[in-house]
Design a protein around this motif. Structure first.
Motif, PDB file in Angstrom:
ATOM      1  N   PHE A 136      39.989  40.936  34.331  1.00  0.00           N
ATOM      2  CA  PHE A 136      40.791  42.117  33.756  1.00  0.00           C
ATOM      3  C   PHE A 136      41.223  41.315  32.456  1.00  0.00           C
ATOM      4  CE2 PHE A 136      42.093  43.427  38.010  1.00  0.00           C
ATOM      5  CZ  PHE A 136      41.714  44.691  37.931  1.00  0.00           C
ATOM      6  N   THR A 137      41.425  42.270  31.554  1.00  0.00           N
ATOM      7  CA  THR A 137      41.934  41.785  29.900  1.00  0.00           C
ATOM      8  C   THR A 137      43.050  43.041  29.504  1.00  0.00           C
ATOM      9  OG1 THR A 137      41.254  41.373  27.901  1.00  0.00           O
ATOM     10  CG2 THR A 137      39.874  43.157  29.149  1.00  0.00           C
ATOM     11  N   THR A 138      43.908  42.468  28.686  1.00  0.00           N
ATOM     12  CA  THR A 138      44.617  43.526  27.765  1.00  0.00           C
ATOM     13  C   THR A 138      44.548  43.263  26.392  1.00  0.00           C
ATOM     14  OG1 THR A 138      46.248  41.885  27.686  1.00  0.00           O
ATOM     15  CG2 THR A 138      46.470  43.291  29.487  1.00  0.00           C
ATOM     16  N   MET A 139      43.521  42.579  25.993  1.00  0.00           N
ATOM     17  CA  MET A 139      42.776  42.549  24.819  1.00  0.00           C
ATOM     18  C   MET A 139      41.151  42.649  24.927  1.00  0.00           C
ATOM     19  SD  MET A 139      44.950  39.501  22.670  1.00  0.00           S
ATOM     20  CE  MET A 139      44.216  38.072  23.472  1.00  0.00           C
ATOM     21  N   SER A 175      29.995  32.385  36.766  1.00  0.00           N
ATOM     22  CA  SER A 175      31.324  32.221  37.233  1.00  0.00           C
ATOM     23  C   SER A 175      31.987  33.411  37.996  1.00  0.00           C
ATOM     24  CB  SER A 175      32.166  31.785  36.226  1.00  0.00           C
ATOM     25  OG  SER A 175      32.591  32.784  35.157  1.00  0.00           O
ATOM     26  N   THR A 176      31.456  34.579  38.256  1.00  0.00           N
ATOM     27  CA  THR A 176      31.809  35.785  38.729  1.00  0.00           C
ATOM     28  C   THR A 176      33.273  36.207  37.869  1.00  0.00           C
ATOM     29  OG1 THR A 176      33.012  34.720  40.654  1.00  0.00           O
ATOM     30  CG2 THR A 176      30.728  35.101  40.720  1.00  0.00           C
ATOM     31  N   THR A 177      33.227  35.996  36.688  1.00  0.00           N
ATOM     32  CA  THR A 177      34.660  36.524  36.009  1.00  0.00           C
ATOM     33  C   THR A 177      34.630  37.827  35.867  1.00  0.00           C
ATOM     34  OG1 THR A 177      34.723  34.383  35.211  1.00  0.00           O
ATOM     35  CG2 THR A 177      36.123  35.740  34.134  1.00  0.00           C
ATOM     36  N   GLY A 178      33.686  38.437  35.018  1.00  0.00           N
ATOM     37  CA  GLY A 178      33.825  39.927  34.791  1.00  0.00           C
ATOM     38  C   GLY A 178      34.121  40.070  33.210  1.00  0.00           C
ATOM     39  N   PHE A 201      43.945  40.850  43.623  1.00  0.00           N
ATOM     40  CA  PHE A 201      43.734  39.667  44.252  1.00  0.00           C
ATOM     41  C   PHE A 201      42.459  39.094  44.622  1.00  0.00           C
ATOM     42  CE2 PHE A 201      43.780  38.112  48.713  1.00  0.00           C
ATOM     43  CZ  PHE A 201      44.722  37.051  48.661  1.00  0.00           C
ATOM     44  N   ASN A 202      41.327  40.098  44.577  1.00  0.00           N
ATOM     45  CA  ASN A 202      40.068  39.352  44.747  1.00  0.00           C
ATOM     46  C   ASN A 202      39.249  38.969  43.469  1.00  0.00           C
ATOM     47  OD1 ASN A 202      39.248  39.877  48.190  1.00  0.00           O
ATOM     48  ND2 ASN A 202      40.337  41.685  47.295  1.00  0.00           N
ATOM     49  N   ASN A 203      40.099  38.837  42.599  1.00  0.00           N
ATOM     50  CA  ASN A 203      39.486  38.329  41.404  1.00  0.00           C
ATOM     51  C   ASN A 203      38.186  39.180  40.909  1.00  0.00           C
ATOM     52  OD1 ASN A 203      40.756  35.247  40.241  1.00  0.00           O
ATOM     53  ND2 ASN A 203      41.441  36.077  42.181  1.00  0.00           N
ATOM     54  N   ALA A 204      38.447  40.471  40.989  1.00  0.00           N
ATOM     55  CA  ALA A 204      37.107  41.297  40.722  1.00  0.00           C
ATOM     56  C   ALA A 204      36.996  41.801  39.465  1.00  0.00           C
ATOM     57  CB  ALA A 204      37.008  42.473  41.947  1.00  0.00           C
ATOM     58  N   GLY A 205      38.262  42.220  38.819  1.00  0.00           N
ATOM     59  CA  GLY A 205      37.942  42.776  37.442  1.00  0.00           C
ATOM     60  C   GLY A 205      37.647  44.085  37.264  1.00  0.00           C
ATOM     61  N   PHE A 206      37.481  44.825  38.460  1.00  0.00           N
ATOM     62  CA  PHE A 206      37.374  46.133  38.280  1.00  0.00           C
ATOM     63  C   PHE A 206      38.697  46.785  37.809  1.00  0.00           C
ATOM     64  CE2 PHE A 206      33.386  45.175  40.256  1.00  0.00           C
ATOM     65  CZ  PHE A 206      32.409  45.829  39.704  1.00  0.00           C
ATOM     66  N   GLY A 207      38.513  47.628  36.837  1.00  0.00           N
ATOM     67  CA  GLY A 207      39.885  48.524  36.698  1.00  0.00           C
ATOM     68  C   GLY A 207      39.353  50.016  36.418  1.00  0.00           C
ATOM     69  N   LEU A 208      40.262  50.932  36.369  1.00  0.00           N
ATOM     70  CA  LEU A 208      40.117  52.367  36.386  1.00  0.00           C
ATOM     71  C   LEU A 208      40.230  53.148  35.125  1.00  0.00           C
ATOM     72  CD1 LEU A 208      41.598  53.593  39.854  1.00  0.00           C
ATOM     73  CD2 LEU A 208      39.477  52.730  39.455  1.00  0.00           C
TER      74      LEU A 208
END
Length: 453
Positions: free
Chosen positions: A289-292, A397-400, A180-187
């Motif tokens: 985030f990314t799935t590829m 662009s704070t994309t990550g 939701f915060n467009n942060a892109g951190f995953g576990l």
């Protein structure tokens, strides 16, 4: 305090400077302060499973505070539960903006907002003009709570049966807040690559991307009005522009990557390929985030993704970039020039020349930081040029998103990326206003003519 006592001169000077900070200056200092506090907390022994260097802690804290998502460590395995909660706090505070929290406290304690408080909040949300900031604030926090809890509940359908109640709920909550915060951190080390064809994960995560990146002013406008024709011009542009650019990006990436054996080419079934294309189309709008595997994208796709990252999300949102409305204003202004129209027109509304100049200034300043950052990384790093340029645009662009060079950056390279992340979060124009001398010369000069083009 005793009568007649006067604080030391240094104290009085510091206090005077703090009280006279402009909203942009206060916003920048807020994010710098948040990053420093986060660095200290992430450096604590209880925050990580293996020792964390000061540089690793600082880079991660800046990335989380600016809701970028780039990391020099594997977040899921490196940090303990305490460290992950610290990251969540940094993401939440950075996403909404420290000044928004500050004004909320002022509102709850005093029951009213001063003109200075309103100016600070408006700058934090990238808003202008006369707005009911108290109403916007209530909508903002209500929307954030509902969306993050709603996202957690939906993601728990997938991860609670898979991971158990405790870890599954935390996994769901962490990804809901980060998305939701467009942060892109995953576990997980490969982001969401394990769920490339999972409809639930794809729909919920991308829905949170879009909801957080569309802008809080749009949400407030949609809540207040029932018909499309009654919506503000900004809301109409964001709704139509978001739908168009997401679908276009999906089709372009599907076409470019369909035959790539390292991305879509290795996926089985048309449905899985479409889900992967959709996710990769929405993620560059500042989500991260990314799935590829982004490093396996073809050069054409990588450049296209860089363009999407540079455009970014909506104004006053958790996303970055120059903003979608800025890009649209530049397009319609160019069209108006080619048609020899005096002012651009959208939905029956004339676009003021000052707005066009502001959009142009934002774009030029953003390009300046991207070009400068890329040049500096070519001096400090030995990676592929496209990978370095991709990293710079992603940070600014704070994309990550990354093509695999983040963890290998030198100390100098990490410093460049941290500056770009901070600039991207506070906004290039805000930074320019802060550094510029706001006092005009008060002199009008005769017009001159310069041949261009």
């Amino acid at each position: 305090m005793k009568r007649g006592f006067r604080p030391p001169l240094v104290y009085r000077q510091v206090r005077r400077q703090v009280l006279h900070l402009t909203p942009p200056q206060a916003l920048i200092l807020s994010f710098v302060g948040l990053s420093l506090v986060g660095t200290v907390l992430l450096k604590l022994p209880m925050a990580s499973n293996t020792p964390t260097t000061w540089m690793q802690a600082l880079f991660t804290a800046v990335s989380a505070s600016t809701i970028t998502g780039l990391s020099v460590v594997d977040v899921g395995s490196h940090f303990t539960q305490f460290g992950l909660w610290v990251l969540l706090g940094l993401i939440q505070l950075g996403g909404i903006g420290l000044l928004t929290f500050g004004v909320l406290i002022i509102h709850l304690t005093s029951g009213r907002l001063t003109l200075r408080d309103r100016a600070a909040l408006q700058d934090s949300l990238n808003q202008s003009g006369r707005l009911d900031m108290q109403a916007l604030l209530r909508v903002l926090f209500g929307f954030i709570i509902v969306m993050e809890l709603f996202g957690t509940a939906l993601l728990a359908i997938q991860w609670v049966p898979q991971l158990g109640w405790s870890r599954g709920l935390f996994f769901s909550f962490f990804h809901a807040v980060s998305a939701f915060n467009n942060a892109g951190f995953g576990l997980e080390a490969n982001s969401l690559g394990n769920y490339v064809g999972n409809p639930l994960i794809n729909l919920v995560i991308t829905f949170l991307f879009i909801a957080g990146g569309i802008g809080f002013a749009v949400i407030a406008d949609l809540r207040a009005k029932q018909r499309f024709r009654e919506l503000a011009l900004h809301t109409k542009l964001m709704l139509i522009g978001t739908l168009f650019i997401n679908l276009l990006a999906m089709l372009v990436l599907f076409a470019l990557e369909y035959g790539n054996p390292d991305t879509l080419g290795s996926l089985h079934g048309l449905g899985t390929k479409l889900w992967a294309s959709w996710f990769q189309a929405v993620a560059p709008r500042s989500a991260g985030f990314t799935t590829m595997d982004t490093s396996m994208l073809t050069q054409g796709s990588a450049f296209f993704v860089m363009t999407l990252m540079f455009i970014g999300a909506g104004s006053g949102s958790t996303g970055g970039g120059i903003k979608l409305t800025t890009f649209i204003i530049l397009l319609v202004a160019t069209r108006a020039f080619l048609r020899q129209q005096h002012n651009p027109v959208l939905f029956g509304r004339s676009i003021d020349a000052s707005l066009t100049l502001r959009a142009l200034a934002i774009t030029i300043i953003a390009l300046f930081f991207v070009v400068t950052g890329t040049f500096l990384l070519t001096l400090t790093e030995h990676a592929n040029f496209l990978d370095l340029a991709f990293e710079v645009v992603s940070a600014a662009s704070t994309t990550g998103l990354s093509r695999g060079v983040t963890s290998g950056l030198s100390t100098s390279g990490q410093c460049v990326i941290m500056v770009l992340m901070l600039v991207g979060r506070v906004g290039p124009l805000t930074l320019a206003f802060t550094l510029a001398n706001t006092r005009g010369a008060g002199v009008t000069y005769p017009a001159g003519r310069v041949n261009i083009g």
